[in-house]
Design an enzyme around this catalytic site. Sequence first.
Site, PDB file in Angstrom:
ATOM      1  N   CYS A 196      -3.608  -2.957   4.355  1.00 18.18           N
ATOM      2  CA  CYS A 196      -2.746  -4.075   4.777  1.00 18.18           C
ATOM      3  C   CYS A 196      -3.188  -5.424   4.207  1.00 18.18           C
ATOM      4  O   CYS A 196      -2.584  -6.454   4.527  1.00 18.18           O
ATOM      5  CB  CYS A 196      -2.719  -4.142   6.301  1.00 18.18           C
ATOM      6  SG  CYS A 196      -2.349  -2.570   7.059  1.00 18.18           S
ATOM      7  N   LYS A 219      -6.447  -7.967  22.311  1.00 20.13           N
ATOM      8  CA  LYS A 219      -7.896  -7.703  22.351  1.00 20.13           C
ATOM      9  C   LYS A 219      -8.639  -8.594  21.361  1.00 20.13           C
ATOM     10  O   LYS A 219      -9.749  -9.041  21.623  1.00 20.13           O
ATOM     11  CB  LYS A 219      -8.170  -6.234  22.011  1.00 20.13           C
ATOM     12  CG  LYS A 219      -7.762  -5.275  23.091  1.00 20.13           C
ATOM     13  CD  LYS A 219      -8.134  -3.850  22.713  1.00 20.13           C
ATOM     14  CE  LYS A 219      -7.590  -2.888  23.762  1.00 20.13           C
ATOM     15  NZ  LYS A 219      -7.842  -1.482  23.443  1.00 20.13           N
ATOM     16  N   THR A 259       2.955   3.469  15.711  1.00 19.38           N
ATOM     17  CA  THR A 259       2.420   2.232  15.124  1.00 19.38           C
ATOM     18  C   THR A 259       2.910   2.034  13.688  1.00 19.38           C
ATOM     19  O   THR A 259       2.254   1.390  12.884  1.00 19.38           O
ATOM     20  CB  THR A 259       0.874   2.175  15.196  1.00 19.38           C
ATOM     21  OG1 THR A 259       0.326   3.281  14.474  1.00 19.38           O
ATOM     22  CG2 THR A 259       0.385   2.225  16.628  1.00 19.38           C
ATOM     23  N   HIS A 279      -3.213  -9.996  11.833  1.00 17.06           N
ATOM     24  CA  HIS A 279      -2.619  -8.749  11.356  1.00 17.06           C
ATOM     25  C   HIS A 279      -2.304  -7.937  12.613  1.00 17.06           C
ATOM     26  O   HIS A 279      -3.172  -7.774  13.479  1.00 17.06           O
ATOM     27  CB  HIS A 279      -3.605  -8.004  10.449  1.00 17.06           C
ATOM     28  CG  HIS A 279      -3.192  -6.585  10.190  1.00 17.06           C
ATOM     29  ND1 HIS A 279      -1.971  -6.283   9.648  1.00 17.06           N
ATOM     30  CD2 HIS A 279      -3.807  -5.404  10.436  1.00 17.06           C
ATOM     31  CE1 HIS A 279      -1.859  -4.968   9.557  1.00 17.06           C
ATOM     32  NE2 HIS A 279      -2.955  -4.412  10.037  1.00 17.06           N
ATOM     33  N   GLU A 319       0.835  -1.204   0.000  1.00 12.98           N
ATOM     34  CA  GLU A 319       0.000   0.000   0.000  1.00 12.98           C
ATOM     35  C   GLU A 319       0.867   1.251   0.000  1.00 12.98           C
ATOM     36  O   GLU A 319       0.374   2.356   0.199  1.00 12.98           O
ATOM     37  CB  GLU A 319      -0.945   0.001   1.194  1.00 12.98           C
ATOM     38  CG  GLU A 319      -0.266  -0.032   2.548  1.00 12.98           C
ATOM     39  CD  GLU A 319      -1.168   0.473   3.656  1.00 12.98           C
ATOM     40  OE1 GLU A 319      -1.381   1.695   3.698  1.00 12.98           O
ATOM     41  OE2 GLU A 319      -1.663  -0.345   4.448  1.00 12.98           O
TER      42      GLU A 319
HETATM   43  N1  ACO Z   1       0.904   3.140  30.551  1.00 10.96           N
HETATM   44  C1  ACO Z   1       0.257   2.046  30.117  1.00 10.96           C
HETATM   45  N2  ACO Z   1      -0.760   2.104  29.211  1.00 10.96           N
HETATM   46  C2  ACO Z   1      -1.114   3.319  28.746  1.00 10.96           C
HETATM   47  C3  ACO Z   1      -0.496   4.494  29.161  1.00 10.96           C
HETATM   48  C4  ACO Z   1       0.563   4.386  30.118  1.00 10.96           C
HETATM   49  N3  ACO Z   1       1.229   5.431  30.550  1.00 10.96           N
HETATM   50  N4  ACO Z   1      -1.058   5.542  28.521  1.00 10.96           N
HETATM   51  C5  ACO Z   1      -2.011   5.020  27.715  1.00 10.96           C
HETATM   52  N5  ACO Z   1      -2.051   3.676  27.848  1.00 10.96           N
HETATM   53  C6  ACO Z   1      -2.883   2.727  27.136  1.00 10.96           C
HETATM   54  C7  ACO Z   1      -4.303   3.153  26.929  1.00 10.96           C
HETATM   55  O1  ACO Z   1      -5.096   2.859  28.057  1.00 10.96           O
HETATM   56  C8  ACO Z   1      -4.647   2.316  25.707  1.00 10.96           C
HETATM   57  O2  ACO Z   1      -4.849   0.980  26.087  1.00 10.96           O
HETATM   58  P1  ACO Z   1      -6.304   0.321  25.958  1.00 10.96           P
HETATM   59  O3  ACO Z   1      -6.641   0.391  24.493  1.00 10.96           O
HETATM   60  O4  ACO Z   1      -6.123  -1.036  26.465  1.00 10.96           O
HETATM   61  O5  ACO Z   1      -7.156   1.194  26.786  1.00 10.96           O
HETATM   62  C9  ACO Z   1      -3.371   2.313  24.905  1.00 10.96           C
HETATM   63  O6  ACO Z   1      -2.350   2.655  25.828  1.00 10.96           O
HETATM   64  C10 ACO Z   1      -3.351   3.318  23.773  1.00 10.96           C
HETATM   65  O7  ACO Z   1      -3.699   4.564  24.328  1.00 10.96           O
HETATM   66  P2  ACO Z   1      -4.770   5.481  23.597  1.00 10.96           P
HETATM   67  O8  ACO Z   1      -4.957   6.730  24.386  1.00 10.96           O
HETATM   68  O9  ACO Z   1      -5.980   4.686  23.246  1.00 10.96           O
HETATM   69  O10 ACO Z   1      -3.918   5.789  22.300  1.00 10.96           O
HETATM   70  P3  ACO Z   1      -4.178   6.812  21.158  1.00 10.96           P
HETATM   71  O11 ACO Z   1      -5.636   6.995  20.943  1.00 10.96           O
HETATM   72  O12 ACO Z   1      -3.388   8.039  21.446  1.00 10.96           O
HETATM   73  O13 ACO Z   1      -3.529   6.054  19.898  1.00 10.96           O
HETATM   74  C11 ACO Z   1      -4.021   4.379  18.226  1.00 10.96           C
HETATM   75  C12 ACO Z   1      -3.656   4.671  19.674  1.00 10.96           C
HETATM   76  C13 ACO Z   1      -5.475   4.847  17.973  1.00 10.96           C
HETATM   77  C14 ACO Z   1      -3.885   2.904  17.963  1.00 10.96           C
HETATM   78  C15 ACO Z   1      -3.054   5.193  17.298  1.00 10.96           C
HETATM   79  O14 ACO Z   1      -1.742   4.784  17.539  1.00 10.96           O
HETATM   80  C16 ACO Z   1      -3.374   5.004  15.828  1.00 10.96           C
HETATM   81  O15 ACO Z   1      -4.235   5.708  15.286  1.00 10.96           O
HETATM   82  N6  ACO Z   1      -2.659   4.083  15.101  1.00 10.96           N
HETATM   83  C17 ACO Z   1      -2.888   3.816  13.677  1.00 10.96           C
HETATM   84  C18 ACO Z   1      -4.184   3.080  13.423  1.00 10.96           C
HETATM   85  C19 ACO Z   1      -4.082   1.576  13.636  1.00 10.96           C
HETATM   86  O16 ACO Z   1      -3.016   1.014  13.766  1.00 10.96           O
HETATM   87  N7  ACO Z   1      -5.251   0.917  13.649  1.00 10.96           N
HETATM   88  C20 ACO Z   1      -5.290  -0.537  13.747  1.00 10.96           C
HETATM   89  C21 ACO Z   1      -6.038  -1.246  12.627  1.00 10.96           C
HETATM   90  S1  ACO Z   1      -5.832  -0.513  11.060  1.00 10.96           S
HETATM   91  C22 ACO Z   1      -4.179  -0.712  10.594  1.00 10.96           C
HETATM   92  O17 ACO Z   1      -3.622  -1.760  10.698  1.00 10.96           O
HETATM   93  C23 ACO Z   1      -3.496   0.456  10.079  1.00 10.96           C
END
Ligand code: ACO
Length: 465
Positions: free
Chosen positions: A117, A256, A159, A247, A83
């Site tokens: 992906c 999860k 990520t 994936h 991609e």
């Molecule tokens: N210590 C331990 N855990 C923590 C801490 C800390 N200090 N701070 C946050 N966390 C945890 C959160 O509780 C959360 O865990 P949970 O989901 O079990 O509650 C996790 O860390 C992530 O924190 P969020 O605040 O949810 O993270 P954020 O929203 O800022 O970003 C996300 C995460 C959405 C995955 C972002 O990195 C992203 O957009 N990535 C790209 C999209 C992606 O990969 N999607 C997956 C499918 S699509 C694909 O493959 C591209």
Amino acid sequence: MAKDVGILAIDIYFPPTFVQQEALEAHDGASKGKYTIGLGQDCMAFCTEVEDVISMSLTVVTSLLEKYQIDPKQIGRLEVGSETVIDKSKSIKTFLMQIFEKCGNTDIEGVDSTNACYGGTAALFNCVNWVESSSWDGRYGLVVCTDSAVYAEGPARPTGGAAAIALLVGPDAPITFESKYRGSHMSHAYDFYKPNLASEYPVVDGKLSQTCYLMALDSCYKYLCSKYERIEGKQFSMSDADYFVFHSPYNKLVQKSFARLLYNDFLRNASSVDEVAKEKLGPFSTLSSDESYQSRDLEKVSQQVAKPLYDAKVQPTTLIPKQIGNTYTASLYSALASLIHSKHTKLAGKRVVLFSYGSGLTATMFSLKLNEGQNPFSLSNIATVMNVAAKLKSRTEFPPEKFVKVLKVNEHRYGAKDFVTSKDISLLASGTYYLTEVDSMYRRFYAQKVAEKSRCDNGSLTNGQ
Ligand code: ACO
């Protein structure tokens, strides 16, 4: 007709440059543990200005052909999943044809497949279908999954990742497809997409992408279960597979997802769910599916209940994705490579269920059956060739500041013309291809760090150094 069609051989390449998630976390001002515990990631690989998806795929294909001693003339189909758009018309596959043309083989079908992906899985299915079809000419299929996953500054940046994987496809394979046990879910969503063709970075709705992933997982699992049940006349549950490979954008989502499968089994009253699990999940039995995606309590409890099974059926698949990050099309297959790396002596007779997800969205869950195979196409030889531990160990860590500088250079170079790279290949292993120049007509030029002994009659593959 070809029998036992599947994956005969695998090789993996990832850049020798990486950043530690712990260091990135501090650099980004994220709370301590967010990337390492919260996302479950250890390190992230990235391409410097001398590497890209084309160089990585040239490297991995050359390496696979050499190490398994495959004559390039024996390849009859070459499919690429990616991609990472470098050219809106010319496929990555055509760059790879340089390897085959030199050996006098231009009779190779296949082009690139793209949908986030999922493109690698589409490419793999195409190759398997070809070998099983009446148009198969007796030669091998070759699939290449190659991506450089980079995000703009912000929560998605940790990520990312980068890698290329090559999968040789043919009959009598050690990794065969149970093609009847398969479920897909495809629909329209704006969870992650790349509408800005001037930028390598996606537009991403992170939370939506997580929910889309889990919804697609539920749907694929239901279809796979019902197909299995129709064919076998008995229920399918998690206990019918020895390993689950996902994936893997980041490890927390994998945890999860596996817990979600257990919840599915619980709702279906499957025999895989014991009394303790039933009692703990009981309070969540009346949630609507929308509510179930939002319930933090369900997420927590189902992950706790699933933990022992996760350790047995998923943990051995997580090494490479945790070490190199999300490699988009290569992500699922880097998880499969991790399983072979860590368990190759114990995999004969095992069933492995894989879940492929591509935003936008396309997803398939499918089943593989493993046997030891025969050299060079054996699980133990695949583990030896991939040499994962040594490749991980020989990498060079970049501090976050240097990583960010590299991304800035790459941002600037994306879609650009008329430049030469630094040609600094000191960190690359011998045999690695690298980008030397993009000329005034956007033509890209690559070289190989050392001249490999060619497998053709008419000289080396490229000018080596
Ligand atoms: N210590 C331990 N855990 C923590 C801490 C800390 N200090 N701070 C946050 N966390 C945890 C959160 O509780 C959360 O865990 P949970 O989901 O079990 O509650 C996790 O860390 C992530 O924190 P969020 O605040 O949810 O993270 P954020 O929203 O800022 O970003 C996300 C995460 C959405 C995955 C972002 O990195 C992203 O957009 N990535 C790209 C999209 C992606 O990969 N999607 C997956 C499918 S699509 C694909 O493959 C591209």
